[in-house]
Design a protein around this motif. Structure first.
Motif, short mmCIF file in Angstrom:
data_model
loop_
_atom_site.label_atom_id
_atom_site.label_comp_id
_atom_site.label_asym_id
_atom_site.label_seq_id
_atom_site.Cartn_x
_atom_site.Cartn_y
_atom_site.Cartn_z
N LYS A 62 -10.03 5.21 -3.04
CA LYS A 62 -10.63 5.75 -1.83
C LYS A 62 -9.64 5.51 -0.69
O LYS A 62 -8.90 4.51 -0.71
CB LYS A 62 -11.93 4.99 -1.55
CG LYS A 62 -12.95 5.74 -0.73
CD LYS A 62 -14.24 4.93 -0.72
CE LYS A 62 -14.92 5.01 0.61
NZ LYS A 62 -16.06 4.09 0.68
N SER A 102 -7.58 1.85 2.65
CA SER A 102 -7.49 2.33 1.27
C SER A 102 -8.08 1.29 0.34
O SER A 102 -7.86 0.09 0.52
CB SER A 102 -6.03 2.59 0.88
OG SER A 102 -5.54 3.67 1.61
N HIS A 103 -8.84 1.75 -0.67
CA HIS A 103 -9.47 0.85 -1.62
C HIS A 103 -8.76 0.95 -2.97
O HIS A 103 -8.51 2.05 -3.45
CB HIS A 103 -10.95 1.22 -1.81
CG HIS A 103 -11.74 1.13 -0.53
ND1 HIS A 103 -12.66 0.14 -0.29
CD2 HIS A 103 -11.73 1.91 0.58
CE1 HIS A 103 -13.19 0.31 0.92
NE2 HIS A 103 -12.65 1.39 1.46
N TYR A 104 -8.48 -0.21 -3.56
CA TYR A 104 -7.85 -0.25 -4.88
C TYR A 104 -8.78 -0.97 -5.85
O TYR A 104 -9.48 -1.90 -5.46
CB TYR A 104 -6.50 -0.96 -4.81
CG TYR A 104 -5.48 -0.25 -3.97
CD1 TYR A 104 -4.63 0.70 -4.54
CD2 TYR A 104 -5.35 -0.52 -2.62
CE1 TYR A 104 -3.68 1.37 -3.78
CE2 TYR A 104 -4.42 0.13 -1.84
CZ TYR A 104 -3.57 1.07 -2.42
OH TYR A 104 -2.64 1.72 -1.67
N ASP A 105 -8.75 -0.56 -7.13
CA ASP A 105 -9.64 -1.19 -8.11
C ASP A 105 -8.96 -2.36 -8.81
O ASP A 105 -7.86 -2.76 -8.44
CB ASP A 105 -10.17 -0.14 -9.10
CG ASP A 105 -9.06 0.44 -9.97
OD1 ASP A 105 -7.94 -0.11 -9.96
OD2 ASP A 105 -9.32 1.45 -10.67
N THR A 110 -11.82 -9.68 1.75
CA THR A 110 -12.61 -8.52 1.36
C THR A 110 -11.79 -7.74 0.34
O THR A 110 -10.57 -7.63 0.46
CB THR A 110 -12.94 -7.66 2.60
OG1 THR A 110 -13.32 -6.38 2.13
CG2 THR A 110 -11.76 -7.49 3.53
N ARG A 111 -12.51 -7.24 -0.70
CA ARG A 111 -11.76 -6.60 -1.79
C ARG A 111 -12.04 -5.11 -1.90
O ARG A 111 -11.62 -4.49 -2.88
CB ARG A 111 -12.11 -7.27 -3.11
CG ARG A 111 -11.68 -8.71 -3.12
CD ARG A 111 -11.94 -9.29 -4.46
NE ARG A 111 -11.14 -10.48 -4.63
CZ ARG A 111 -10.89 -11.05 -5.79
NH1 ARG A 111 -11.37 -10.52 -6.88
NH2 ARG A 111 -10.18 -12.13 -5.87
N GLY A 112 -12.74 -4.58 -0.96
CA GLY A 112 -13.02 -3.14 -0.99
C GLY A 112 -14.15 -2.79 -1.91
O GLY A 112 -14.76 -3.66 -2.55
N ASP A 113 -14.44 -1.50 -2.01
CA ASP A 113 -15.60 -1.03 -2.77
C ASP A 113 -15.42 -1.15 -4.28
O ASP A 113 -16.35 -0.95 -5.04
CB ASP A 113 -15.89 0.44 -2.43
CG ASP A 113 -16.25 0.60 -0.97
OD1 ASP A 113 -16.43 -0.44 -0.29
OD2 ASP A 113 -16.31 1.75 -0.50
N TRP A 171 -8.45 -4.40 -4.27
CA TRP A 171 -7.81 -4.72 -2.99
C TRP A 171 -8.26 -3.71 -1.95
O TRP A 171 -8.66 -2.60 -2.27
CB TRP A 171 -6.30 -4.68 -3.12
CG TRP A 171 -5.74 -5.81 -3.93
CD1 TRP A 171 -5.38 -7.03 -3.48
CD2 TRP A 171 -5.46 -5.80 -5.33
NE1 TRP A 171 -4.90 -7.81 -4.48
CE2 TRP A 171 -4.93 -7.08 -5.65
CE3 TRP A 171 -5.60 -4.87 -6.36
CZ2 TRP A 171 -4.55 -7.44 -6.94
CZ3 TRP A 171 -5.22 -5.23 -7.64
CH2 TRP A 171 -4.70 -6.50 -7.91
N PHE A 172 -8.13 -4.15 -0.69
CA PHE A 172 -8.50 -3.27 0.42
C PHE A 172 -7.40 -3.37 1.47
O PHE A 172 -7.03 -4.46 1.90
CB PHE A 172 -9.84 -3.72 1.00
CG PHE A 172 -10.18 -3.01 2.28
CD1 PHE A 172 -10.56 -1.67 2.27
CD2 PHE A 172 -10.12 -3.68 3.51
CE1 PHE A 172 -10.86 -1.02 3.45
CE2 PHE A 172 -10.42 -3.02 4.69
CZ PHE A 172 -10.80 -1.68 4.66
N CYS A 188 0.84 -1.20 0.00
CA CYS A 188 0.00 0.00 0.00
C CYS A 188 0.87 1.24 0.00
O CYS A 188 1.84 1.34 0.74
CB CYS A 188 -0.90 -0.02 1.24
SG CYS A 188 -1.96 1.43 1.35
#
Lengths: 180, 406
Positions: A157, A147-150, A133-136, A140-141, A118
């Motif tokens: 985020k 922090s959220h990654y696509d 969990t992979r975030g929004d 990755w989360f 990160c």
């Protein structure tokens, strides 16, 4: 008397000139002498030699990811599905914190290869396992500070300022890459 | 001493923490004899090499591994893989030799000009303590590369303690942390090798405090009472010391870059083998005279005592030398004995490097005997019978000082 003062001034000038040149030479000399000591703390030859590594991609199925170790850090290798690629490509760049096209982050669209660290404070984001969990944004989360990654490893985020780094790599053949 | 500083922040801080005025007193204003010759450079040289040893040692410690299986390889790793590792290691190993060379000259200077005499006895003692600490540090450090000479040197030197009656063997086992020189020994040696330099720094500090109490001795050996006989330390002696550094760095550099292994033993590039002793065990050159004394005596305990005594005798030197005149310049007979003593010491070093048999053994015995005769007989007796030359009242009456100083 005037004559005497002139000699005095000359001597003084000469002395300050000598002082200046001596001090500067000593400073430059010491700087050169200090460099080997500082450089000795940089990565040594054997550490640098570990910097180049080959990885086999053949047993990573579509939709799955794998983590490898490179230079002491995790390398995320993600075999992306069509849907994930599309998701990554249709994003409006102006919405991104660290704008970068997905095309610029991959060599082959189905293979995303990033350093799994990160960009906030160096934790390892979750999302490698199916159960994670992979975030929004389905990437990755990071559990440390959220922090959220696509699906392209870009930050969307949270406090992280940058995308997940893409290491320098190339495909040796269909199923093999060389990092470093 | 309580001079005000122009800089207000400095003045404010110094009023509360007077390190700046103390430093200024010691390094700038300190009144120093104006007639010091180049033999007085070796104190500051010892200081700079101590700093170099600590810095290079610190960086080596970042790459070295104190384990019997890894120590030798980690040194080779330093030599081959670490950036400038070869340079730093050579600085450290050659530096040890240079440190001893400088300190031997520094001690010889003290002996020649009578710097150990009243009121500088404690200054002299502190110097000997530094020398003893240096010996310990050098010995411990030499063990660390874990080559053949390291291992067997450590074995031989620790076995010296077995000469102690009754408890000798228990002490040796305690030193080793086992029944032979092994991993626990290497670990503690590394730990102590790291510690000792900082103790040396502390004693050096005391050495300088004691020095500044009465100031440096000088080539005439007389007490300086006139104001004109002294000059401020800065810039006169700072620049002279820096010049000395320059000359020293050239010599140091020649050894580091062109002759880095000339002062060591090639056997130490063979990894330590507890089952095979090398054919010929010799310490580094700077220990040879004392090693010769150890071997000259055919009884174990007596040999160890003689070797220790040869250094410890320096502690009582200020009282063994009964002559009131300090400098050799005014002691024509002592001057000759001084040079004989130096020659004798060098010969001891030379026989120390040879196998102690035949005429080498005889030479080492004669030299050992003379070493002690010099201190225990010649010096006390000379003080009583030597007719010294007239000593000048001040340095300007010394015929060797040129007229222009008047």
């Amino acid at each position: 008397m005037i004559n005497k003062n002139k000699i005095f001034k000359l001597k003084k000038d000469r002395r300050s000139f000598l002082k200046l040149t001596t001090t500067s030479m000593a400073t430059i000399g010491s700087a050169f002498a200090v460099w080997p000591f500082i450089d000795s703390m940089n990565p040594s030859a054997d550490v640098l030699a570990l910097g180049i590594k080959e990885f086999d991609l053949s047993n990573i199925e579509e939709g799955f990811s794998k983590t490898f170790k490179w230079r002491g850090k995790p390398i995320f290798i993600k075999h992306r599905t069509k849907q994930e690629i599309n998701e990554a490509r249709k994003v409006n760049l102006s919405k991104l914190k660290d704008p970068q096209k997905d095309e610029d982050r991959v060599i082959k669209p189905e293979w995303l290869i990033v350093v799994g660290v990160c960009s906030h404070l160096g934790c390892i984001p979750l999302g490698q396992k199916k159960s994670d969990t992979r975030g929004d944004f389905n990437g990755w989360f990071c559990p440390c500070h959220g922090s959220h990654y696509d699906t392209s490893g870009r930050v969307r985020k949270g406090p992280a300022p940058k995308n997940l780094k893409v290491p320098k790599y190339k495909f040796i053949n269909e199923n093999k890459i060389k990092i470093g | 001493m309580a001079k005000k500083f122009k800089n207000k922040t400095l003045a404010w801080l110094d009023y509360r923490l007077p390190i700046f005025s103390v430093l200024r007193e010691a390094l700038v204003d300190h009144p120093t004899p104006r007639n010091l010759n180049y033999w007085w450079n070796f104190g500051s040289l010892a200081g700079i090499i101590l700093v170099i040893m600590i810095v290079s040692g610190l960086l080596l410690s970042m790459h070295y591994v104190a384990h019997v299986d890894l120590a030798f390889d980690s040194v080779e790793h330093i030599m081959r893989d670490v950036n400038y590792g070869w340079l730093i290691r050579y600085i450290h190993s050659v530096g040890a030799s240079m440190f001893f060379l400088i300190v031997y000259i520094h001690i010889s200077r003290g002996l020649y000009y009578g710097s150990y005499k009243s009121p500088r006895e404690v200054l002299w003692w502190l110097g000997i303590i530094i020398f003893l600490l240096m010996i310990a540090a050098a010995f411990l450090g030499y063990t660390l590369p874990w080559g053949q000479m390291s291992f067997w040197g450590a074995t031989v030197i620790t076995n010296l303690f077995s000469a102690i009656p009754l408890v000798g063997d228990s002490i040796v086992t305690w030193l080793w942390g086992g029944f032979s020189v092994d991993n626990p020994t290497l670990n503690r040696f590394y730990s102590l090798h790291f510690l000792i330099p900082f103790i040396i720094v502390g004693v050096v500090f005391l050495h300088i405090v004691a020095l500044h109490k009465f100031g440096s001795n000088n080539p005439t050996g007389i007490d300086l009472t006139l104001k004109q006989e002294k000059i401020p330390f800065h810039p006169y002696y700072t620049i002279k010391d820096f010049f000395g550094f320059g000359v020293f760095f050239i010599i140091f550099g020649i050894f580091i870059f062109f002759l880095p292994n000339s002062l060591g033993h090639p056997v130490n590039y063979i990894p330590a083998d507890p089952l095979v002793t090398p054919e010929h065990i010799v310490p580094e050159w700077y220990f040879l005279p004392f090693y010769a004394i150890l071997r000259a005596i055919p009884f174990k305990l007596l040999g160890v005592l003689a070797m220790l005594g040869s250094i410890l005798i320096l502690f009582v030197l200020p009282w063994l030398d009964t002559c009131k005149v300090r400098s050799c310049r005014f002691r024509p007979i002592y001057k000759q004995f001084y040079w004989i003593f130096i020659f004798n010491f060098i010969v001891l070093g030379w026989v120390g490097s040879k196998v102690p048999e035949g005429h080498y053994l005889i030479i080492s015995r004669i030299c050992t005997a003379y070493y002690f005769v010099h201190f225990l007989i010649i010096l006390p007796v000379l003080g009583m019978f030597e007719k010294t030359l007239p000593v000048p009242l001040n340095i300007f009456k010394n015929p060797r000082v040129k007229k222009k100083y008047k």
